[in-house]
Write an enzyme that holds these catalytic residues in place. Structure first.
Site, PDB file in Angstrom:
ATOM      1  N   ASP A   1      -7.032  -8.393   4.041  1.00 53.48           N
ATOM      2  CA  ASP A   1      -6.287  -9.269   3.125  1.00 53.48           C
ATOM      3  C   ASP A   1      -5.785 -10.540   3.819  1.00 53.48           C
ATOM      4  O   ASP A   1      -5.200 -11.417   3.165  1.00 53.48           O
ATOM      5  CB  ASP A   1      -5.092  -8.515   2.524  1.00 53.48           C
ATOM      6  CG  ASP A   1      -5.534  -7.389   1.603  1.00 53.48           C
ATOM      7  OD1 ASP A   1      -6.701  -7.405   1.150  1.00 53.48           O
ATOM      8  OD2 ASP A   1      -4.722  -6.479   1.343  1.00 53.48           O
TER       9      ASP A   1
ATOM     10  N   GLY B   1      -5.866  -3.847  -7.980  1.00 47.38           N
ATOM     11  CA  GLY B   1      -7.008  -2.970  -7.673  1.00 47.38           C
ATOM     12  C   GLY B   1      -6.529  -1.649  -7.095  1.00 47.38           C
ATOM     13  O   GLY B   1      -7.031  -0.574  -7.451  1.00 47.38           O
TER      14      GLY B   1
ATOM     15  N   ARG C   1      -2.897 -14.180  -2.762  1.00 48.70           N
ATOM     16  CA  ARG C   1      -3.114 -14.574  -1.354  1.00 48.70           C
ATOM     17  C   ARG C   1      -3.728 -15.968  -1.242  1.00 48.70           C
ATOM     18  O   ARG C   1      -3.484 -16.682  -0.273  1.00 48.70           O
ATOM     19  CB  ARG C   1      -3.954 -13.530  -0.627  1.00 48.70           C
ATOM     20  CG  ARG C   1      -3.288 -12.148  -0.695  1.00 48.70           C
ATOM     21  CD  ARG C   1      -3.495 -11.273   0.490  1.00 48.70           C
ATOM     22  NE  ARG C   1      -3.058  -9.922   0.153  1.00 48.70           N
ATOM     23  CZ  ARG C   1      -1.819  -9.443   0.316  1.00 48.70           C
ATOM     24  NH1 ARG C   1      -0.880 -10.194   0.861  1.00 48.70           N
ATOM     25  NH2 ARG C   1      -1.517  -8.212  -0.039  1.00 48.70           N
TER      26      ARG C   1
ATOM     27  N   SER D   1       0.841  -1.211   0.000  1.00 44.13           N
ATOM     28  CA  SER D   1       0.000   0.000   0.000  1.00 44.13           C
ATOM     29  C   SER D   1       0.870   1.254   0.000  1.00 44.13           C
ATOM     30  O   SER D   1       0.609   2.214  -0.731  1.00 44.13           O
ATOM     31  CB  SER D   1      -0.890   0.011   1.245  1.00 44.13           C
ATOM     32  OG  SER D   1      -1.819  -1.039   1.192  1.00 44.13           O
TER      33      SER D   1
ATOM     34  N   ARG E   1       1.531   4.253  -3.039  1.00 40.47           N
ATOM     35  CA  ARG E   1       1.304   5.670  -2.705  1.00 40.47           C
ATOM     36  C   ARG E   1       2.580   6.494  -2.824  1.00 40.47           C
ATOM     37  O   ARG E   1       2.535   7.676  -3.158  1.00 40.47           O
ATOM     38  CB  ARG E   1       0.710   5.771  -1.287  1.00 40.47           C
ATOM     39  CG  ARG E   1      -0.769   5.304  -1.244  1.00 40.47           C
ATOM     40  CD  ARG E   1      -1.173   4.919   0.162  1.00 40.47           C
ATOM     41  NE  ARG E   1      -2.595   4.618   0.306  1.00 40.47           N
ATOM     42  CZ  ARG E   1      -3.172   3.446  -0.012  1.00 40.47           C
ATOM     43  NH1 ARG E   1      -2.451   2.458  -0.527  1.00 40.47           N
ATOM     44  NH2 ARG E   1      -4.468   3.255   0.185  1.00 40.47           N
TER      45      ARG E   1
END
Ligand SMILES: O=C(O)C1=C[C@@H](OP(=O)(O)O)[C@@H](O)[C@H](O)C1
Ligand SMILES: C=C(OP(=O)(O)O)C(=O)O
Length: 449
Positions: free
Chosen positions: A327, A101, A403, A29, A33
């Site tokens: 997740d 995503g 995953r 994540s 970013r």
């Protein structure tokens, strides 16, 4: 089938204890970013410890297509020369976000308030995922979306040439939707307000503030109210990406399940919006401790120590914890299979719209491996058989979902008979060194053509 090449069938089997240190890669994540906010800053952002998984590499490529200079200096060191808020150029190629995503939704937000047009696509998994959750709020800014089949990729976004700020309550617990709206708000004049009823991972808020945006967060009866002042000049940063708790979950859970194991997973970020799995495992009776607790870059960090835990018991996972471990449910369901009794997971409808329907994928594989599973639209219950009593011995489909592949490979390290996944290729999207790291600990993991 993996979209990144031929399928890579993999097998895992019982063996000796897992021991040693597991240095997992950078947080996915925060890596996405870092590249996107770097591209929206004026000047050079330096990033250390970037996750070099395919999802993040695809975001880096996309930032180049929008005009930023993204350079890989080797060993996880990257720089991004940004073009500034509102400075994105119109790409002359389709933006392929692969399996990600996070990548596609955040980038759509970041470009939607600039007067440019871009077309997005992905692999078969990403092209089946809902994008309306992002394009609905982006339409309020004045952007237009032309997608396939009521809001799927491939999709063209025509950015707003005269964007207006919005006030938007996120209808599903999703950090991707929240982040897309905040990133769009960057290039709208005035205040953009995003309200989330349930707190989701807060990396975008923390990082926007770090890059110099004016942003406030208030806890109110309505929920978390995030207010962003539009059109800031973002200031480039030096970012050290912390290690990913979602990747740490795999060696941690494997160590709990394999007899005699004792594994240290150093330097894991324990941001409360991400750490739900570890508290859940402790409540189940796992021998999991946080050593050397400290603060780094304003975030709690610890070394996780996980030891073989044959006496775990099923619990009801509090639904309000779901966002902080969203997740991690696939690998939790594997641990639950080896615990005694019921593990109930509720309030987890979002699992049905990830890289695949994760409740369906795990339930089918667990059942085939000898575990009873009940499920409804937004809940599932795993009936654990206790350590030593899980048959295994089947091949499961990873459904283009990293995953799912990693979870069943962890499972096979403790089942009576080996587990096989039809394609381990997707693992490279988030954890490219998974195989090497796990075999380094002593795991019986092999490619099995
Ligand atoms: O914002 C992010 O970086 C992410 C948010 C979550 O997705 P949702 O926002 O769809 O819950 C998570 O599943 C994904 O792996 C990463
Ligand atoms: C859901 C995930 O990622 P994304 O939504 O970015 O594809 C994940 O990594 O588990």
């Amino acid at each position: 089938m993996s979209s990144h090449g031929d399928p890579i069938p993999m097998t895992s089997r019982k063996g000796g204890p897992l021991t040693g240190e597991a240095h997992v890669p950078g947080d996915k994540s925060i890596s996405h970013r870092s590249l996107i906010l770097g591209a929206l800053s004026v000047g050079e952002t330096r990033i250390t410890g970037l996750l070099e998984g395919q999802d993040v590499l695809d975001t880096g490529k996309a930032m180049r297509a929008f005009g930023a200079e993204v350079t890989d200096h080797g060993g996880g060191e990257w720089t991004v020369h940004g073009v500034g808020v509102g400075g994105f150029a119109e790409p002359d190629q389709v933006i392929d976000c692969g399996n990600s995503g996070t990548g596609v939704r955040l980038i759509m937000g970041a470009m939607a308030t600039s007067p440019i047009t871009a077309t997005f696509t992905g692999d078969a998994s990403l092209n089946a995922r809902p994008m309306g959750r992002v394009t609905d709020p982006l339409a309020l800014f004045g952007a237009q979306a032309f997608g396939r089949d009521g809001g799927r990729l491939p999709m063209t976004i025509v950015g707003a040439s005269d964007p207006v700020p919005v006030r938007y309550t996120v209808p599903v617990p999703s950090a991707q939707v929240k982040s897309a709206v905040l990133l769009a708000g960057l290039n709208a004049p005035g205040e953009t307000v995003v309200i989330e009823k349930e707190a989701t991972r807060d990396h975008t808020e923390r990082m926007l503030a770090g890059f110099g945006a004016e942003l406030s967060v208030e806890e109110t009866e309505e929920g978390r109210v995030i207010t962003l002042n539009g059109q800031p000049e973002l200031v480039p940063q030096t970012i050290i990406v912390p290690r990913d708790p979602s990747s740490a979950a795999f060696p941690v859970c494997a160590a709990l399940l394999v007899e005699g194991s004792d594994v240290l997973v150093p330097n894991i970020g324990l941001n409360p919006t991400r750490a739900g799995l570890f508290y859940t495992l402790q409540e189940m009776g796992a021998d999991l401790t946080f050593e050397n607790m400290r603060e780094e870059g304003g975030e709690p960090v610890a070394d996780l120590r996980a030891r073989f835990s044959p006496e775990m018991e099923g619990i009801a996972v509090p639904p309000e914890r779901a966002a902080s471990m969203i997740d991690e449910y696939p690998v939790l369901s594997v641990v639950a299979a080896f615990a005694k009794g019921r593990t109930e997971m509720r309030g987890v409808k979002e699992l049905r719209v990830k890289e695949c329907d994760r409740i369906d994928a795990m339930a089918k594989g667990l059942r085939a491996a000898g575990i009873e599973v009940e499920e409804g639209e937004d809940w599932w219950v795993v009936h654990g058989r206790g350590h030593g009593d899980v048959p295994g011995g089947v091949t499961v489909e990873s459904r283009l979902d990293h995953r799912i592949a990693m979870s069943f490979l962890v499972m096979g390290l403790a089942t009576q008979s080996p587990m096989r996944v039809d394609d381990g290729g997707p693992i490279a999207t988030s954890f490219p060194i998974f195989e090497e790291l796990m075999t380094g600990l002593g795991a019986g993991l092999t490619r099995s053509n």
